[in-house]
Write a protein that holds these residues in place. Structure first.
Motif, PDB file in Angstrom:
ATOM      1  N   VAL A 148      55.961  53.719  15.110  1.00 43.69           N
ATOM      2  CA  VAL A 148      57.383  53.380  15.251  1.00 43.69           C
ATOM      3  C   VAL A 148      57.705  52.090  14.490  1.00 43.69           C
ATOM      4  O   VAL A 148      58.680  52.013  13.740  1.00 43.69           O
ATOM      5  CB  VAL A 148      57.755  53.241  16.752  1.00 43.69           C
ATOM      6  CG1 VAL A 148      59.156  52.669  16.928  1.00 43.69           C
ATOM      7  CG2 VAL A 148      57.612  54.578  17.453  1.00 43.69           C
ATOM      8  N   LEU A 149      56.821  51.094  14.648  1.00 42.85           N
ATOM      9  CA  LEU A 149      57.024  49.824  13.945  1.00 42.85           C
ATOM     10  C   LEU A 149      57.011  50.032  12.434  1.00 42.85           C
ATOM     11  O   LEU A 149      57.845  49.499  11.708  1.00 42.85           O
ATOM     12  CB  LEU A 149      55.905  48.835  14.309  1.00 42.85           C
ATOM     13  CG  LEU A 149      56.080  47.995  15.556  1.00 42.85           C
ATOM     14  CD1 LEU A 149      54.810  47.199  15.857  1.00 42.85           C
ATOM     15  CD2 LEU A 149      57.249  47.029  15.372  1.00 42.85           C
ATOM     16  N   GLY A 150      56.044  50.827  11.963  1.00 35.70           N
ATOM     17  CA  GLY A 150      55.916  51.099  10.534  1.00 35.70           C
ATOM     18  C   GLY A 150      57.180  51.726   9.979  1.00 35.70           C
ATOM     19  O   GLY A 150      57.684  51.333   8.915  1.00 35.70           O
ATOM     20  N   LYS A 151      57.713  52.672  10.721  1.00 38.70           N
ATOM     21  CA  LYS A 151      58.935  53.366  10.297  1.00 38.70           C
ATOM     22  C   LYS A 151      60.094  52.370  10.208  1.00 38.70           C
ATOM     23  O   LYS A 151      60.846  52.345   9.241  1.00 38.70           O
ATOM     24  CB  LYS A 151      59.256  54.466  11.319  1.00 38.70           C
ATOM     25  CG  LYS A 151      60.079  55.585  10.717  1.00 38.70           C
ATOM     26  CD  LYS A 151      60.223  56.736  11.678  1.00 38.70           C
ATOM     27  CE  LYS A 151      59.662  58.018  11.070  1.00 38.70           C
ATOM     28  NZ  LYS A 151      59.444  59.038  12.085  1.00 38.70           N
ATOM     29  N   GLN A 152      60.163  51.531  11.221  1.00 38.50           N
ATOM     30  CA  GLN A 152      61.239  50.537  11.295  1.00 38.50           C
ATOM     31  C   GLN A 152      61.239  49.591  10.088  1.00 38.50           C
ATOM     32  O   GLN A 152      62.293  49.220   9.587  1.00 38.50           O
ATOM     33  CB  GLN A 152      61.002  49.748  12.591  1.00 38.50           C
ATOM     34  CG  GLN A 152      62.087  48.798  13.005  1.00 38.50           C
ATOM     35  CD  GLN A 152      61.583  47.922  14.167  1.00 38.50           C
ATOM     36  OE1 GLN A 152      60.768  48.350  14.997  1.00 38.50           O
ATOM     37  NE2 GLN A 152      62.048  46.694  14.233  1.00 38.50           N
ATOM     38  N   ILE A 153      60.057  49.239   9.602  1.00 37.34           N
ATOM     39  CA  ILE A 153      59.993  48.256   8.507  1.00 37.34           C
ATOM     40  C   ILE A 153      59.642  48.906   7.167  1.00 37.34           C
ATOM     41  O   ILE A 153      59.461  48.207   6.169  1.00 37.34           O
ATOM     42  CB  ILE A 153      58.971  47.133   8.830  1.00 37.34           C
ATOM     43  CG1 ILE A 153      57.567  47.707   9.052  1.00 37.34           C
ATOM     44  CG2 ILE A 153      59.426  46.338  10.041  1.00 37.34           C
ATOM     45  CD1 ILE A 153      56.499  46.646   9.292  1.00 37.34           C
ATOM     46  N   GLY A 154      59.538  50.223   7.159  1.00 38.23           N
ATOM     47  CA  GLY A 154      59.256  50.916   5.907  1.00 38.23           C
ATOM     48  C   GLY A 154      57.856  50.663   5.373  1.00 38.23           C
ATOM     49  O   GLY A 154      57.646  50.501   4.169  1.00 38.23           O
ATOM     50  N   VAL A 155      56.881  50.612   6.272  1.00 39.49           N
ATOM     51  CA  VAL A 155      55.481  50.434   5.862  1.00 39.49           C
ATOM     52  C   VAL A 155      54.690  51.641   6.375  1.00 39.49           C
ATOM     53  O   VAL A 155      54.772  51.971   7.562  1.00 39.49           O
ATOM     54  CB  VAL A 155      54.896  49.119   6.451  1.00 39.49           C
ATOM     55  CG1 VAL A 155      53.391  49.044   6.235  1.00 39.49           C
ATOM     56  CG2 VAL A 155      55.581  47.904   5.832  1.00 39.49           C
ATOM     57  N   PRO A 156      53.957  52.321   5.484  1.00 44.29           N
ATOM     58  CA  PRO A 156      53.204  53.490   5.946  1.00 44.29           C
ATOM     59  C   PRO A 156      52.087  53.126   6.929  1.00 44.29           C
ATOM     60  O   PRO A 156      51.561  52.018   6.885  1.00 44.29           O
ATOM     61  CB  PRO A 156      52.617  54.075   4.664  1.00 44.29           C
ATOM     62  CG  PRO A 156      52.764  53.030   3.633  1.00 44.29           C
ATOM     63  CD  PRO A 156      53.824  52.077   4.067  1.00 44.29           C
ATOM     64  N   VAL A 157      51.782  54.063   7.795  1.00 53.77           N
ATOM     65  CA  VAL A 157      50.761  53.834   8.821  1.00 53.77           C
ATOM     66  C   VAL A 157      49.718  54.947   8.743  1.00 53.77           C
ATOM     67  O   VAL A 157      50.056  56.131   8.807  1.00 53.77           O
ATOM     68  CB  VAL A 157      51.393  53.825  10.239  1.00 53.77           C
ATOM     69  CG1 VAL A 157      50.326  53.597  11.305  1.00 53.77           C
ATOM     70  CG2 VAL A 157      52.476  52.759  10.347  1.00 53.77           C
ATOM     71  N   LEU A 158      48.476  54.560   8.586  1.00 52.90           N
ATOM     72  CA  LEU A 158      47.382  55.525   8.662  1.00 52.90           C
ATOM     73  C   LEU A 158      46.860  55.502  10.094  1.00 52.90           C
ATOM     74  O   LEU A 158      46.422  54.455  10.584  1.00 52.90           O
ATOM     75  CB  LEU A 158      46.258  55.144   7.687  1.00 52.90           C
ATOM     76  CG  LEU A 158      44.973  55.951   7.804  1.00 52.90           C
ATOM     77  CD1 LEU A 158      45.184  57.401   7.361  1.00 52.90           C
ATOM     78  CD2 LEU A 158      43.849  55.324   6.979  1.00 52.90           C
ATOM     79  N   GLU A 159      46.917  56.648  10.753  1.00 57.83           N
ATOM     80  CA  GLU A 159      46.478  56.682  12.148  1.00 57.83           C
ATOM     81  C   GLU A 159      45.095  57.302  12.262  1.00 57.83           C
ATOM     82  O   GLU A 159      44.860  58.381  11.716  1.00 57.83           O
ATOM     83  CB  GLU A 159      47.455  57.529  12.979  1.00 57.83           C
ATOM     84  CG  GLU A 159      48.798  56.871  13.154  1.00 57.83           C
ATOM     85  CD  GLU A 159      49.752  57.762  13.928  1.00 57.83           C
ATOM     86  OE1 GLU A 159      49.386  58.242  15.017  1.00 57.83           O
ATOM     87  OE2 GLU A 159      50.868  57.994  13.419  1.00 57.83           O
TER      88      GLU A 159
END
Ligand code: GDP
Length: 294
Positions: A148-159
């Motif tokens: 959610v944080l990544g989406k908010q700031i436009g940074v991709p997230v590898l889970e």
């Protein structure tokens, strides 16, 4: 934070004001009060003793006692020693042009995931291309939170996936980096409520696979000085390069923030000043000392 310490110290200095020259005994008595103020702020006995000893050595020289405004000299010495206690110069994590990997460690609730997002936000604003890695294999909610944080700031997230091995995480990370350019990889790791062997093994193994350039321990300033033995254990077992102190906006007495550098020997890189994404600041020892002394 630090308000009551600031008030207490102000009271001590007020009692010295306007007295003209000070005797050695008067300085000693004032420094005993300073020590009590530090202890009340949750600074450990060892740190408080050491601090007042150093101030005393500097203050009890004839120059201070004979000066026209000895109280101002004492305040200046306390200020300088506070700056030293907090780490001296402002410390920043190393940042190369490329291929930076920062690993965030800490107990559950310390603020790791929030801080990972804050760091990505901060460095993206400085022109970096961050990638967040949600490597908390214990708590699916932490991965969701980072997504959610990544989406908010436009940074991709590898889970990472449940029970994924560190070797597999490294391989998946390399795969992402082959296809997309990122110069700063920020890894949020698993935390537990308390230190245990399994947690230490898991983070140590992940660290060995990812070879981070910085390994930062996230400490909740609200937990007080009891967080510092935990920091030492993380350092011994995993290796820590710097600290991030969160929740400095809270009303904790400040003992952890004041003692962390002295107890762990590690610099404090950042201070968490709010829950918001832009609530992370460089930790400036001189500004904090200035704030404490008002
Ligand atoms: P983690 O378990 O270590 O990943 O911790 P989280 O990132 O989930 O943070 C735990 C709680 O602390 C959340 O409610 C955060 O919003 C809050 N938090 C984190 N950093 C700060 C800070 O600097 N100030 C304040 N006030 N709250 C913070």
């Amino acid at each position: 934070m630090f308000e009551s310490l600031g008030d207490r110290l102000q009271g001590v200095f007020d009692s010295l004001r306007g007295r003209g020259r000070l005797t050695e005994d008067e300085v000693r008595a004032a420094l005993r009060e300073v020590r009590v103020a530090l202890l009340e702020a949750d600074v450990s006995l060892e740190v408080a003793r050491d601090f007042t000893k150093r101030v005393q050595e500097k203050a009890v020289g004839s120059e201070t006692l004979m000066s026209l405004q000895p109280d101002q000299r004492v305040i200046a010495i306390v200020h300088d020693e506070l700056v030293e206690l907090l780490g001296g110069k402002t410390a920043q994590p190393s940042l190369k042009n490329d291929a930076n990997v920062w690993l965030l460690l800490g107990l559950q609730g310390a603020g790791k995931t929030t801080t990972a997002g804050k760091l990505a936000y901060k460095y993206k604003a400085q022109g970096r291309r961050p990638l967040l890695v949600a490597a908390d294999t214990q708590r699916p909610a932490a991965r969701e939170q980072l997504r959610v944080l990544g989406k908010q700031i436009g940074v991709p997230v590898l889970e990472v996936e449940d029970h994924e091995t560190p070797a597999r995480t490294r391989a998946r990370l390399q795969e992402v980096l082959r296809t997309t350019y990122h110069d700063l990889v920020i890894v949020d790791t698993a935390g537990r409520l308390q230190i245990d062997e399994a947690l230490m093994d898991a983070v140590a193994e992940l660290k060995a696979e990812l070879s981070p350039s910085e390994t930062m321990l996230v400490i909740d300033a609200m937990t007080g000085q009891q967080s510092l033995p935990v920091a030492k254990t993380f350092d011994e077992r995993v290796g820590v390069t710097g600290l991030i102190m969160t929740k400095l906006d809270g009303d904790a007495r400040g003992g952890a923030a004041l003692s962390a550098r002295h107890v762990t020997g590690k610099p404090i890189y950042f201070a968490g000043m709010s829950e918001k994404i832009d609530g992370l600041e460089a930790f400036h020892p001189d500004r904090i000392a200035g704030r404490i002394l008002g």
